[in-house]
Enzyme design. Structure first.
Site, PDB file in Angstrom:
ATOM      1  N   PRO A   1     -54.859  15.895  14.436  1.00 36.62           N
ATOM      2  CA  PRO A   1     -55.949  14.634  14.407  1.00 36.62           C
ATOM      3  C   PRO A   1     -55.735  13.686  13.176  1.00 36.62           C
ATOM      4  O   PRO A   1     -55.749  14.488  12.031  1.00 36.62           O
ATOM      5  CB  PRO A   1     -57.300  15.492  14.544  1.00 36.62           C
ATOM      6  CG  PRO A   1     -57.040  16.788  14.341  1.00 36.62           C
ATOM      7  CD  PRO A   1     -55.846  17.265  14.470  1.00 36.62           C
ATOM      8  N   ASN A   2     -55.930  12.411  13.429  1.00 38.18           N
ATOM      9  CA  ASN A   2     -56.052  11.415  12.543  1.00 38.18           C
ATOM     10  C   ASN A   2     -54.580  11.189  11.743  1.00 38.18           C
ATOM     11  O   ASN A   2     -54.553  10.349  11.028  1.00 38.18           O
ATOM     12  CB  ASN A   2     -57.051  11.767  11.316  1.00 38.18           C
ATOM     13  CG  ASN A   2     -58.329  11.833  11.908  1.00 38.18           C
ATOM     14  OD1 ASN A   2     -58.816  10.918  12.812  1.00 38.18           O
ATOM     15  ND2 ASN A   2     -59.248  13.043  11.737  1.00 38.18           N
TER      16      ASN A   2
ATOM     17  N   ARG B   1     -55.214   5.400   6.569  1.00 39.32           N
ATOM     18  CA  ARG B   1     -56.253   6.205   6.241  1.00 39.32           C
ATOM     19  C   ARG B   1     -56.052   6.779   4.882  1.00 39.32           C
ATOM     20  O   ARG B   1     -55.291   7.158   4.289  1.00 39.32           O
ATOM     21  CB  ARG B   1     -56.057   7.265   7.500  1.00 39.32           C
ATOM     22  CG  ARG B   1     -56.650   8.702   7.061  1.00 39.32           C
ATOM     23  CD  ARG B   1     -56.043   9.700   7.627  1.00 39.32           C
ATOM     24  NE  ARG B   1     -56.995  10.731   7.693  1.00 39.32           N
ATOM     25  CZ  ARG B   1     -56.539  12.074   7.857  1.00 39.32           C
ATOM     26  NH1 ARG B   1     -55.364  12.337   7.838  1.00 39.32           N
ATOM     27  NH2 ARG B   1     -57.555  12.949   7.962  1.00 39.32           N
TER      28      ARG B   1
ATOM     29  N   TYR C   1     -53.352   9.899   1.250  1.00 43.33           N
ATOM     30  CA  TYR C   1     -52.065  10.295   2.023  1.00 43.33           C
ATOM     31  C   TYR C   1     -51.036   9.247   2.096  1.00 43.33           C
ATOM     32  O   TYR C   1     -49.959   9.336   2.706  1.00 43.33           O
ATOM     33  CB  TYR C   1     -52.667  10.283   3.508  1.00 43.33           C
ATOM     34  CG  TYR C   1     -53.681  11.273   3.879  1.00 43.33           C
ATOM     35  CD1 TYR C   1     -53.315  12.715   3.592  1.00 43.33           C
ATOM     36  CD2 TYR C   1     -54.869  11.006   4.005  1.00 43.33           C
ATOM     37  CE1 TYR C   1     -54.310  13.533   4.012  1.00 43.33           C
ATOM     38  CE2 TYR C   1     -55.909  12.005   4.245  1.00 43.33           C
ATOM     39  CZ  TYR C   1     -55.508  13.196   4.147  1.00 43.33           C
ATOM     40  OH  TYR C   1     -56.487  14.297   4.473  1.00 43.33           O
TER      41      TYR C   1
ATOM     42  N   ASN D   1     -48.334  20.076  11.033  1.00 41.08           N
ATOM     43  CA  ASN D   1     -49.604  19.801  10.267  1.00 41.08           C
ATOM     44  C   ASN D   1     -50.783  19.327  11.111  1.00 41.08           C
ATOM     45  O   ASN D   1     -50.660  18.293  11.841  1.00 41.08           O
ATOM     46  CB  ASN D   1     -49.149  18.280   9.452  1.00 41.08           C
ATOM     47  CG  ASN D   1     -50.298  17.984   8.614  1.00 41.08           C
ATOM     48  OD1 ASN D   1     -51.317  18.508   8.679  1.00 41.08           O
ATOM     49  ND2 ASN D   1     -50.136  17.033   7.779  1.00 41.08           N
TER      50      ASN D   1
ATOM     51  N   ALA E   1     -57.075  18.537  10.208  1.00 38.57           N
ATOM     52  CA  ALA E   1     -58.380  19.549  10.017  1.00 38.57           C
ATOM     53  C   ALA E   1     -58.631  20.805  10.880  1.00 38.57           C
ATOM     54  O   ALA E   1     -59.153  21.700  10.609  1.00 38.57           O
ATOM     55  CB  ALA E   1     -59.627  18.667  10.252  1.00 38.57           C
TER      56      ALA E   1
ATOM     57  N   GLU F   1     -46.211  25.521   8.060  1.00 41.01           N
ATOM     58  CA  GLU F   1     -47.829  24.700   8.051  1.00 41.01           C
ATOM     59  C   GLU F   1     -47.347  23.745   6.891  1.00 41.01           C
ATOM     60  O   GLU F   1     -46.733  23.978   5.641  1.00 41.01           O
ATOM     61  CB  GLU F   1     -48.985  25.746   7.686  1.00 41.01           C
ATOM     62  CG  GLU F   1     -49.900  24.940   7.484  1.00 41.01           C
ATOM     63  CD  GLU F   1     -51.248  25.829   7.071  1.00 41.01           C
ATOM     64  OE1 GLU F   1     -50.845  26.857   6.265  1.00 41.01           O
ATOM     65  OE2 GLU F   1     -52.409  25.385   7.058  1.00 41.01           O
TER      66      GLU F   1
ATOM     67  N   HIS G   1     -49.034  20.496   4.577  1.00 36.43           N
ATOM     68  CA  HIS G   1     -50.033  19.275   4.351  1.00 36.43           C
ATOM     69  C   HIS G   1     -49.646  18.335   3.365  1.00 36.43           C
ATOM     70  O   HIS G   1     -48.857  18.760   2.368  1.00 36.43           O
ATOM     71  CB  HIS G   1     -51.265  20.076   3.880  1.00 36.43           C
ATOM     72  CG  HIS G   1     -52.043  21.027   4.738  1.00 36.43           C
ATOM     73  ND1 HIS G   1     -52.691  20.656   5.655  1.00 36.43           N
ATOM     74  CD2 HIS G   1     -51.875  22.446   4.806  1.00 36.43           C
ATOM     75  CE1 HIS G   1     -53.097  21.870   6.515  1.00 36.43           C
ATOM     76  NE2 HIS G   1     -52.661  22.952   5.789  1.00 36.43           N
TER      77      HIS G   1
ATOM     78  N   ARG H   1     -58.813  19.802  -3.273  1.00 36.80           N
ATOM     79  CA  ARG H   1     -59.974  19.344  -2.463  1.00 36.80           C
ATOM     80  C   ARG H   1     -61.105  20.257  -2.081  1.00 36.80           C
ATOM     81  O   ARG H   1     -61.185  21.296  -2.887  1.00 36.80           O
ATOM     82  CB  ARG H   1     -59.246  18.673  -1.409  1.00 36.80           C
ATOM     83  CG  ARG H   1     -57.841  17.759  -1.597  1.00 36.80           C
ATOM     84  CD  ARG H   1     -57.401  17.123  -0.423  1.00 36.80           C
ATOM     85  NE  ARG H   1     -58.269  16.346   0.292  1.00 36.80           N
ATOM     86  CZ  ARG H   1     -58.057  15.759   1.300  1.00 36.80           C
ATOM     87  NH1 ARG H   1     -56.961  16.162   2.025  1.00 36.80           N
ATOM     88  NH2 ARG H   1     -58.927  15.035   1.990  1.00 36.80           N
TER      89      ARG H   1
HETATM   90  C1  DQA Z   1     -54.201  17.344   5.872  1.00 34.27           C
HETATM   91  C2  DQA Z   1     -55.264  18.046   5.066  1.00 34.27           C
HETATM   92  C3  DQA Z   1     -56.480  18.373   5.876  1.00 34.27           C
HETATM   93  O1  DQA Z   1     -57.509  19.162   5.261  1.00 34.27           O
HETATM   94  C4  DQA Z   1     -56.800  17.118   6.570  1.00 34.27           C
HETATM   95  O2  DQA Z   1     -57.916  17.414   7.662  1.00 34.27           O
HETATM   96  C5  DQA Z   1     -55.809  16.272   7.074  1.00 34.27           C
HETATM   97  C6  DQA Z   1     -54.481  16.072   6.539  1.00 34.27           C
HETATM   98  C7  DQA Z   1     -52.736  16.969   4.993  1.00 34.27           C
HETATM   99  O3  DQA Z   1     -51.722  16.461   5.454  1.00 34.27           O
HETATM  100  O4  DQA Z   1     -53.009  16.878   3.760  1.00 34.27           O
HETATM  101  O5  DQA Z   1     -55.977  15.503   8.184  1.00 34.27           O
HETATM  102  O6  DQA Z   1     -53.420  18.142   6.836  1.00 34.27           O
END
Ligand code: DQA
Length: 147
Positions: A9-10, A17, A22, A71, A74, A95, A97, A104
């Protein structure tokens, strides 16, 4: 080598964003650069804001790819469904990020999916994806050398 890159998501808003966290580059443009840098790798790129669609993609890609780069956004922090899907398929997963989640909020320090992955790469911006690809490549080479 076939690598499936799965985003949660996102992440479709990467570049727009929270650019201070990011960065300014979109995932689409970064993945074009990545695909050009690895002409011998067959990539699939997937993004969804919906947990079940991510599970479906893991179930699909996990039986045909040599590795998964995930990735889960959240969902990484609490989705047992995504962790279970990663455990259910033979392809090893890394995994990823972009941000250093350990710098954070404390809610981001826990990963529900990390135990279902071979390793985690966090904090290198979009380059985290390239590092994950390199780690899958190195792991598969080591496995084939060791028979
Ligand atoms: C993320 C880190 C997550 O905590 C966050 O919710 C994201 C992006 C990252 O790529 O740093 O959406 O996965």
């Amino acid at each position: 080598m076939k690598i499936s890159i799965i985003n949660g998501p996102n992440l479709n808003l990467t570049g727009k964003r929270e650019p201070e966290i990011y960065g300014n580059q979109s995932l689409e443009s970064y993945f074009q650069v990545l695909a050009a840098a690895y002409p011998d790798v067959q990539f699939t790129f997937f993004q969804s804001n919906v947990e079940g669609e991510i599970v479906n993609e893991i179930q699909r890609a996990g039986f045909e790819a040599d590795g998964i780069v995930i990735n889960a956004g959240a969902y990484s922090h609490y989705s047992l469904a995504i962790a279970d899907a990663l455990r259910a398929v033979p392809a090893p997963a890394v995994e990823v990020h972009m941000s250093n989640v350990y710098q954070r909020e404390s809610e981001r320090h826990h990963s529900a999916i990390a135990p279902a992955c071979v390793g985690t790469i966090a904090g290198f911006g979009l380059d985290s994806y390239r590092l994950a690809i390199e780690s899958i490549d190195a792991m598969l080479n080591a496995q084939s050398e060791n028979g």
